[in-house]
Design a protein around this motif. Structure first.
Motif, short mmCIF file in Angstrom:
data_model
loop_
_atom_site.label_atom_id
_atom_site.label_comp_id
_atom_site.label_asym_id
_atom_site.label_seq_id
_atom_site.Cartn_x
_atom_site.Cartn_y
_atom_site.Cartn_z
N SER A 1 -3.84 -1.51 12.30
CA SER A 1 -4.23 -1.58 11.20
C SER A 1 -3.20 -3.50 10.04
O SER A 1 -2.33 -3.98 10.79
CB SER A 1 -3.87 -0.71 10.04
N LEU A 2 -3.95 -3.82 9.22
CA LEU A 2 -3.32 -5.02 8.31
C LEU A 2 -1.98 -4.90 8.85
O LEU A 2 -1.15 -5.71 8.58
CB LEU A 2 -3.65 -4.92 7.41
N LYS A 3 -1.68 -3.34 7.89
CA LYS A 3 0.56 -3.19 7.73
C LYS A 3 0.92 -3.93 9.74
O LYS A 3 1.77 -4.09 9.71
CB LYS A 3 0.86 -1.90 7.17
N THR B 1 0.94 5.22 11.04
CA THR B 1 0.20 4.75 10.92
C THR B 1 -1.09 4.17 12.29
O THR B 1 -0.51 4.36 13.22
CB THR B 1 -0.27 3.48 10.17
N ASN B 2 -2.33 2.94 11.24
CA ASN B 2 -2.75 2.53 13.09
C ASN B 2 -2.69 1.70 13.02
O ASN B 2 -1.41 0.43 12.30
CB ASN B 2 -3.97 2.46 12.76
N ARG C 1 1.20 -0.94 -0.09
CA ARG C 1 -0.04 0.13 0.32
C ARG C 1 1.03 1.52 -0.14
O ARG C 1 2.09 1.13 0.06
CB ARG C 1 -0.70 -0.06 0.91
N SER D 1 -8.01 -0.93 8.27
CA SER D 1 -8.10 -2.16 7.36
C SER D 1 -9.34 -3.01 8.52
O SER D 1 -9.50 -4.11 7.75
CB SER D 1 -7.22 -2.61 8.04
#
Ligand SMILES: Cc1cc2nc3c(=O)[nH]c(=O)nc-3n(C[C@H](O)[C@H](O)[C@H](O)COP(=O)(O)O)c2cc1C
Length: 235
Positions: free
Chosen positions: A93-95, A89-90, A73, A153
Motif C-alpha cells: 500500500s502507499l503506507k 495492512t497491505n 490515514r 492504494s
C-alpha cells in the motif's frame, strides 16, 4: 502565507472547554507501558458503556515518502506489546511503500470525549511473519478474502472489478469455517512502531493542557523504567 482574507475564512465553530482531569506527574508511572495501557483500557471500557468512543483503537498513522511528502490515514491498533503498538495492512500500500523508503513514523490515538490523546513517534519495523499469520487466521473469512482481492492504494477502474476479484478468491478458497482456509498473502503484514517518544496529552480548561512526554534515553521496551525520562511540554 496563504493568499486569502482570514476574516472571511474564519470557521464558526462551537467552542468546548476541555475540562479533563489532567495528568499529575506524581501519579505518572516511570515507564510509558503502564501509563498507556491504563488509558487504552479506560478508552476500551468507555466504548462498552458509552456511545461516544465507538472505536477506541482507531490509530492515526503518519508516514512520509522519500521526498518528504506526508500521508496520514487511520488504521486499527491490533498489536500492542511492550515492544510498541502496531497495526496490520497491505505491505504494498502507499503506507507500505512510504515505510520501505523511510521507516520514520508517527501515530496517535485520540479520544476527544475523554479529553485524552496518546502520540507515538519512532520507526516502523515489519512484524514477524508468525505474528502476522496468527492474527490473519483470527480475522473473519470475508476480511481474509478481502486482503487478497484488494491491491490496496492502487487505482480501481470500477467497484465491480473489486467484487469480481473477491468472488474469484472466494471461489478459489471457499469458506470452510476454519482459520486456515485462506492462506496468508505474502503482501499482507503488519508494522510495529518502535517508539522514541510517547506523549500523553490531557485537555484542560482554557487550552492549558497537560502534555507529559516519555523521551527515550536508552534501548529498552516501553515497560523498561530505565529507558525513559519524562518531560513536561507547553500546551
Ligand atoms: C476506523 C478505520 C480503521 C481502519 N483500519 C485499517 C487497518 O487496520 N488497516 C488498513 O490497512 N487500513 C485500515 N483502514 C483504511 C485506511 O484508513 C486506509 O484507507 C488504507 O489503509 C489505505 O491507506 P494508504 O493508501 O495510505 O496506504 C481503516 C480506516 C478506518 C476509518
Amino acid at each position: 502565507m496563504a493568499d486569502f482574507d482570514g476574516r472571511e475564512e474564519l470557521i464558526q465553530v462551537a467552542r468546548w472547554d476541555y475540562d479533563g482531569e489532567g495528568i499529575d506527574e506524581a501519579m505518572l508511572p516511570g515507564d510509558p507501558w503502564t501509563a498507556i495501557t491504563g488509558w487504552i483500557e479506560a478508552a476500551r471500557e468507555r466504548s462498552l458503556v458509552a456511545d461516544d468512543v465507538p472505536e477506541p483503537d482507531a490509530l492515526s498513522v503518519a508516514t512520509a515518502d522519500a521526498q518528504g511528502q506526508p500521508h496520514v490515514r487511520t488504521v486499527l491498533m491490533r498489536y500492542l506489546t511492550p515492544h510498541g503498538p502496531g497495526f496490520y495492512t497491505n505491505l504494498n500500500s502507499l503506507k507500505g511503500r512510504d515505510l520501505a523508503a523511510n521507516p520514520r513514523i508517527a501515530a496517535a490515538l485520540t479520544w476527544p470525549p475523554m479529553f485524552r490523546a496518546i502520540r507515538f513517534t519512532g520507526s516502523a519495523e515489519e512484524l514477524a511473519r508468525d505474528v502476522v499469520a496468527e492474527y490473519f487466521r483470527s480475522r473473519p473469512y470475508g476480511s481474509r478474502i478481502g486482503a487478497w482481492a484488494s491491491a490496496q492504494s492502487e487505482p480501481l477502474e470500477r467497484r465491480a472489478v473489486l467484487d469480481e476479484r473477491t468472488e474469484h478468491y472466494a471461489h478459489r478458497w471457499p469458506d470452510r469455517g476454519e482459520p486456515g482456509d485462506v492462506p496468508l498473502p505474502d503482501f499482507w503484514g503488519g508494522y510495529l512502531i518502535r517508539c522514541d517518544e510517547v506523549e500523553l496529552w490531557a485537555g484542560r480548561h482554557s487550552r492549558q493542557h497537560d502534555r507529559l512526554v516519555y523521551v527515550r534515553t536508552a534501548p529498552g521496551t516501553l515497560a523498561d523504567h530505565d529507558a525513559w525520562r519524562i518531560e513536561r511540554r507547553q500546551p
